[in-house]
Design an enzyme around this catalytic site. Structure first.
Site, PDB file in Angstrom:
ATOM      1  N   CYS A   1      42.618  21.956  42.149  1.00 45.93           N
ATOM      2  CA  CYS A   1      42.629  21.011  43.268  1.00 45.93           C
ATOM      3  C   CYS A   1      41.285  20.302  43.383  1.00 45.93           C
ATOM      4  CB  CYS A   1      42.990  21.735  44.563  1.00 45.93           C
ATOM      5  SG  CYS A   1      42.020  23.224  44.903  1.00 45.93           S
TER       6      CYS A   1
ATOM      7  N   GLU B   1      64.308  36.900  28.405  1.00 44.51           N
ATOM      8  CA  GLU B   1      62.908  37.151  28.045  1.00 44.51           C
ATOM      9  C   GLU B   1      62.869  38.290  27.032  1.00 44.51           C
ATOM     10  OE1 GLU B   1      59.384  37.565  27.085  1.00 44.51           O
ATOM     11  OE2 GLU B   1      59.668  35.936  28.531  1.00 44.51           O
TER      12      GLU B   1
ATOM     13  N   TYR C   1      27.651  16.806  55.560  1.00 40.81           N
ATOM     14  CA  TYR C   1      27.976  15.414  55.864  1.00 40.81           C
ATOM     15  C   TYR C   1      27.045  14.958  56.994  1.00 40.81           C
ATOM     16  CZ  TYR C   1      31.977  16.230  52.850  1.00 40.81           C
ATOM     17  OH  TYR C   1      32.773  16.532  51.775  1.00 40.81           O
TER      18      TYR C   1
END
Length: 647
Positions: A351, A415, A173
């Site tokens: 994300c 299960e 940046y």
């Protein structure tokens, strides 16, 4: 106390931190369109403070809303109107015992012209990466203007009650662009020599000290090593240490060591194949060379490794990044001796995919509540011991069982396989997927401690369900692999990817993998490691369609070592003895020799299963792949939402 070093108090300047864990800055884009702190953002950070973290460095906080807008919902401290929302954020964090810094940021050449209406500014006119838009070199007047904006933002943050600020000089940046000889080609007093390239941040620090004095903590985040040795003029570890020593001599209070750059972002936010601690040598070099405290991330997934880093003297504070997405209770669970209940970040990068590829707010595959704490603030504990049956122990089934048990329902989880995990027990078999195993173990432990009645190796028969008399059945039975109706598809040398991954089926020699989604590529990597000659067939124009490029490039880089043959834009039309036929988009057909065929064409829900349960129980809730095929994120989110809202 477990983790003695992790829970030892630490100091940054005159500030005392309750432990050695720092939540490092990660973009969420939860702010308001004008950059103000939203209630969504505030509740998100409050949850992490409540979870026991020592210091939060909140996400990149813009100092300038004219020349620097990198995203639509970018948090800012660029105007006095932002102070009120930031004060609420700070108060919420302080109330939970944590300290908080604002990470002050200018995007430089990564600012979006579509949002600002102008060409981005930088030290010089060098694009952030090849092919990216070229910025414009800042004038001396613009440099002074932006420096003052950093100072003004720091003053606003102090007014809002922040404990300190961090200047974002990492990840290429604006501040980092001035540091770097690659980006900084100036010939004036802000470019050329090392001292000139440091002048931009040096004058910002001087300005903040002049306004706020020497006792207000200043952190700087830098790239310890940009890890791009093949790119001339980029920064290596020696350069990073020189920058760190300069900043220490400027009187900053703490150095936050990251890695990578705009040319190598994986060294900052790494995918699942990168091992914890792979870059710890960088942080340790700073710890040995400097006297001020060092914060460093190191792909930390659990408190044992965090403690190990502190024991080894790698850093003074461990930087927890995506682990705070995955489980905000990371520190509280560690302190209480419940580390086995911590859900780990699995490095799936959903994300980053949301932020970078889709321009959306952050989500987490293993924590569907993340970023929605303001909506799902507290569980309605109105289960009143009412019976609920969850059929299927994969990620959706376990997540639904957990939420329902938290709400006070009496949950029975059935299960049919001998162990819980479902598709996770396949997803953890390809190379580098050990974190999936740890996720499965954590999810199992969470429902065990909640008292869920877990019954493995059990078929959900009508008689059993009638005996359980549940108020509802949550159907988490997954989905079926898609098998096209093609000539020769029934041959014995045609296998499902799941059967290859599980070891149920074997393939050798020349193997064609049909479909190059994530499952197809992972299966191909396994087969390549077994010595198979690979042929990858994809009907769409690109191998790995829909996969976030960071993940796709990572796994393809490993597959390329096996020298596979690629056939993109081609559809399988027939399986023959010793070969397959494929049709191109132009209608032409080609044939290639193979010994085995592996199908990885996706999955589809089985409506007959849902109808079966509806015939037994009046209230049926399909979740996860049984409702709509998806990834771990879609499965856990669907299960969480439906279990939370069930009434």
């Amino acid at each position: 106390m477990p983790y003695e070093r992790l829970f030892q108090k630490g100091r940054i300047g005159n500030l005392t931190i309750r432990n050695r864990a720092v939540m490092t800055a990660m973009a969420t884009d939860f702010a308001m369109p004008d950059g103000a702190a939203s209630m969504r953002l505030i509740r998100y950070y409050q949850e992490r403070a409540k979870g026991g973290i020592g210091l939060i460095i909140n996400e990149y906080t813009g100092v300038d809303h004219v020349t620097s807008i990198p995203a639509l919902f970018h948090l800012r401290a660029s105007s006095d109107v932002h102070v009120a929302g930031l004060e609420i954020l700070v108060d919420a964090v302080h109330a939970c015992g944590a300290c908080i810094f604002a990470q002050l940021h200018h995007a430089g050449s990564t600012s979006k012209a579509a949002l600002t209406g102008m060409q981005a500014l930088s030290a010089s006119d060098v694009p952030i990466a090849p092919g990216a838009p070229a910025p414009r070199a800042m004038t001396a007047e613009e440099i002074r203007d932006v420096q003052q904006k950093f100072v003004d933002a720091a003053v606003r943050c102090r007014k809002a009650g922040y404990d300190g600020v961090e200047l974002h000089g990492a990840h290429s940046y604006l501040i980092g662009q001035f540091f770097s000889p690659y980006y900084n080609k100036r010939t004036d007093e802000y470019g050329g020599s090392f001292e000139n390239r440091m002048r931009f941040i040096s004058e910002i620090i001087d300005g903040i000290r002049a306004k706020l004095g020497g006792s207000f903590p200043i952190s700087v985040r830098i790239n310890g090593d940009e890890m791009t040795p093949d790119v001339p003029a980029t920064l290596n570890l020696d350069d990073g240490l020189k920058i760190g020593l300069f900043l220490q001599n400027k009187g900053i209070d703490v150095l936050n060591v990251s890695n990578g750059s705009g040319l190598n972002p994986n060294a900052n936010c790494d995918p699942y194949s990168y091992k914890p601690g792979w870059k710890k040598h960088v942080a340790k070099a700073f710890k040995q060379a400097l006297k001020i405290p060092i914060i460093a991330t190191n792909t930390i997934k659990d408190p044992d490794f965090a403690e190990q880093l502190l024991e080894e003297g790698v850093c003074d504070f461990v930087g927890l990044g995506r682990s705070q997405f995955a489980d905000p209770e990371f520190m509280n669970k560690a302190k209480a001796g419940r580390a086995d209940e911590i859900r780990p970040c699995i490095g799936c990068m959903v994300c980053r995919e949301r932020l970078i590829a889709q321009g959306m707010t952050v989500v987490c595959a293993v924590n569907p509540r993340m970023g929605r704490e303001h909506l799902y603030s507290d569980f309605k504990r109105n289960g009143a011991n009412r019976a609920i049956c969850v059929v299927g122990g994969g990620p959706a089934g376990m997540e639904a069982a957990r939420v329902l048990a938290e709400r006070g329902f009496r949950v029975t989880l059935l299960e049919k396989q001998p162990v819980l995990g479902g598709v996770l027990n396949l997803a953890d078999k390809p190379p580098h997927k050990e974190l999936i195993t740890r996720l499965t173990q954590a999810m199992i432990r969470q429902i065990e401690v909640l008292g869920v009645d877990i019954r493995c190796g059990v078929e959900a028969t009508p008689e059993m369900l009638r005996n359980l008399a549940p108020e509802a059945v949550f159907v988490a039975t997954g989905a079926k692999p898609i098998v096209p109706r093609l000539p020769g598809i029934e041959r014995t040398n045609v296998h499902l990817a799941d059967d290859i991954v599980s070891g149920k089926a074997k393939a050798d020699g020349r193997v064609a993998v049909i479909g190059t989604g994530m499952t197809g590529l992972e299966t191909a990597e396994m087969l390549g490691a077994m010595g198979c000659k690979l042929t990858l067939v994809e009907m769409l124009p690109e191998i790995g369609p829909g996969i976030f490029p960071v993940i796709r490039n990572d796994i393809l880089g490993r597959i390329m070592a096996f020298k596979p043959d690629f056939f993109a834009g081609q559809r399988l039309v027939e399986v023959l003895p010793g070969s397959i036929r494929m049709r191109k988009s132009d209608g032409s057909v080609m044939e290639t020799q193979v010994d085995h065929v592996v199908l990885s064409l996706g999955i589809a829900p089985d409506p007959a299963l849902v109808e079966f349960f509806e015939s037994i129980c009046g209230r049926v809730v399909p979740i996860g792949d049984a409702a709509q095929a998806g990834r771990i994120y879609e499965a856990t989110k669907d299960a969480f939402d439906k279990a939370y809202c069930f009434d």
